[in-house]
Design an enzyme around this catalytic site. Structure first.
Site, PDB file in Angstrom:
ATOM      1  N   ARG A 116      -2.813   1.845  -6.555  1.00  0.00           N
ATOM      2  CA  ARG A 116      -2.689   3.288  -7.113  1.00  0.00           C
ATOM      3  C   ARG A 116      -2.424   3.127  -8.487  1.00  0.00           C
ATOM      4  O   ARG A 116      -2.895   4.103  -9.293  1.00  0.00           O
ATOM      5  CB  ARG A 116      -1.561   4.137  -6.329  1.00  0.00           C
ATOM      6  CG  ARG A 116      -1.873   4.480  -4.945  1.00  0.00           C
ATOM      7  CD  ARG A 116      -0.885   4.929  -4.191  1.00  0.00           C
ATOM      8  NE  ARG A 116      -0.307   6.194  -4.943  1.00  0.00           N
ATOM      9  CZ  ARG A 116       1.261   6.671  -4.857  1.00  0.00           C
ATOM     10  NH1 ARG A 116       1.858   6.023  -4.087  1.00  0.00           N
ATOM     11  NH2 ARG A 116       1.582   7.820  -5.614  1.00  0.00           N
ATOM     12  N   ARG A 138       3.181  -2.155   4.879  1.00  0.00           N
ATOM     13  CA  ARG A 138       4.081  -0.857   4.855  1.00  0.00           C
ATOM     14  C   ARG A 138       3.320   0.298   4.057  1.00  0.00           C
ATOM     15  O   ARG A 138       4.013   0.348   2.899  1.00  0.00           O
ATOM     16  CB  ARG A 138       5.538  -1.282   4.525  1.00  0.00           C
ATOM     17  CG  ARG A 138       6.116  -2.259   5.615  1.00  0.00           C
ATOM     18  CD  ARG A 138       7.494  -2.433   5.164  1.00  0.00           C
ATOM     19  NE  ARG A 138       8.242  -3.486   5.948  1.00  0.00           N
ATOM     20  CZ  ARG A 138       9.252  -4.026   5.765  1.00  0.00           C
ATOM     21  NH1 ARG A 138      10.037  -3.702   4.681  1.00  0.00           N
ATOM     22  NH2 ARG A 138       9.974  -4.775   6.518  1.00  0.00           N
ATOM     23  N   ASP A 155       2.782   3.612   2.015  1.00  0.00           N
ATOM     24  CA  ASP A 155       3.354   4.807   1.597  1.00  0.00           C
ATOM     25  C   ASP A 155       3.222   5.872   2.253  1.00  0.00           C
ATOM     26  O   ASP A 155       2.209   6.016   2.947  1.00  0.00           O
ATOM     27  CB  ASP A 155       3.637   4.718  -0.006  1.00  0.00           C
ATOM     28  CG  ASP A 155       4.229   3.784  -0.612  1.00  0.00           C
ATOM     29  OD1 ASP A 155       5.011   2.697  -0.111  1.00  0.00           O
ATOM     30  OD2 ASP A 155       3.601   3.558  -1.958  1.00  0.00           O
TER      31      ASP A 155
END
Length: 268
Positions: free
Chosen positions: A205, A53, A55
């Site tokens: 990230r 999933r 972002d």
């Protein structure tokens, strides 16, 4: 009901992420809307499941999802029909394949591969706007590689985990971090490739944002060891923006698209 795997490419910029949301555009909704034009089950509200999933703002070159359809489509024609109905959304079905009923895009996956693209140059990016994270000054690639080496392996990645992460455990095995430096006009591009069975929310990230601090010489490589050992989100470097991140591919014990690839190569 025949089950199909879909390999999907998309520009995440216009979307609030992969997952369908009631009041915001999503990649999942775009694909399901296209499927609803072809299949009564999806017209009645059936859903697809994806390997990851992503972002808001995150891109993909190799997302994988599966769908149970009422008709046993020819895989090539299914991809062509979906791409027709996906226009003009920046989403493409690269290929599809008929898969066994026990295949699950998420739970059958054995690895995920991500790429993060970071550009260092003074002039603003034009062609790559929305596709890379830009910083102004060159980075120390050797220092970043040294720091990245401390993160490979099985660790408690609490420091590099979003506070809203829903994973049951912060312990993950990071199989590989590769950092490549490429010369571009009047600058450098740094490509961070990460591979693992699965990742925590914002893990990639968070890692890249921390490594950038090392590359910019604000952190020594050893500070990454301390941050990892702290198991504290406050010890993490900045979380870098989503638009430099790409889901490049998903691995399975048997490639579900191997037959489709052979057919495409032979022109069938």
């Amino acid at each position: 009901m025949p089950r199909f795997a879909l390999k999907i490419e998309y520009d995440g910029g216009p979307f609030a992420g992969w997952q369908a949301q009631a009041d915001q555009p999503s990649v999942q909704q775009a694909v399901e809307t296209a499927l609803a034009r072809l299949d009564a089950g999806f017209a009645a509200g059936a859903r697809i499941a994806a390997a990851g999933r992503t972002d808001a703002g995150v891109h993909a070159s190799g997302q994988v999802a599966h769908a149970d359809l009422q008709r046993d489509w020819d895989p090539f024609r299914l991809a062509e029909a979906l791409n027709f109905h996906l226009k003009p959304a920046p989403v493409a079905i690269l290929t599809t394949a008929r898969v066994p009923d026990d295949f699950h895009a998420r739970f059958s996956a054995t690895e995920r591969r991500y790429l993060f693209r970071l550009v260092a140059r003074r002039a603003p990016v034009t062609h790559l706007k929305g596709q890379v994270w830009q910083v102004l000054n060159p980075l120390d690639t050797a220092a970043m590689r040294t720091a990245a080496g401390h993160l490979v392996g099985c660790h408690d990645f609490t420091t590099f985990r979003s506070s809203i992460c829903q994973a049951q455990s912060p312990v993950k095995t990071l199989d590989e971090i590769q950092i490549d430096e490429v010369e571009i006009p009047h600058g450098r591009e740094y490509r961070f490739s990460l591979r693992a069975r699965s990742f925590l929310h914002n893990q990639v990230r968070s890692i890249v944002g921390t490594l950038e601090r090392v590359g910019a010489r604000f952190w020594p490589p050893e500070r990454v060891v301390e941050a990892l050992a702290a198991r504290n989100r406050a010890a993490c470097g900045p979380v870098c923006p989503p638009h430099g991140l790409y889901l490049m591919g998903v691995g399975y014990r048997e490639d579900p698209f191997a037959t489709s690839a052979s057919a495409e190569t032979s022109g069938l």
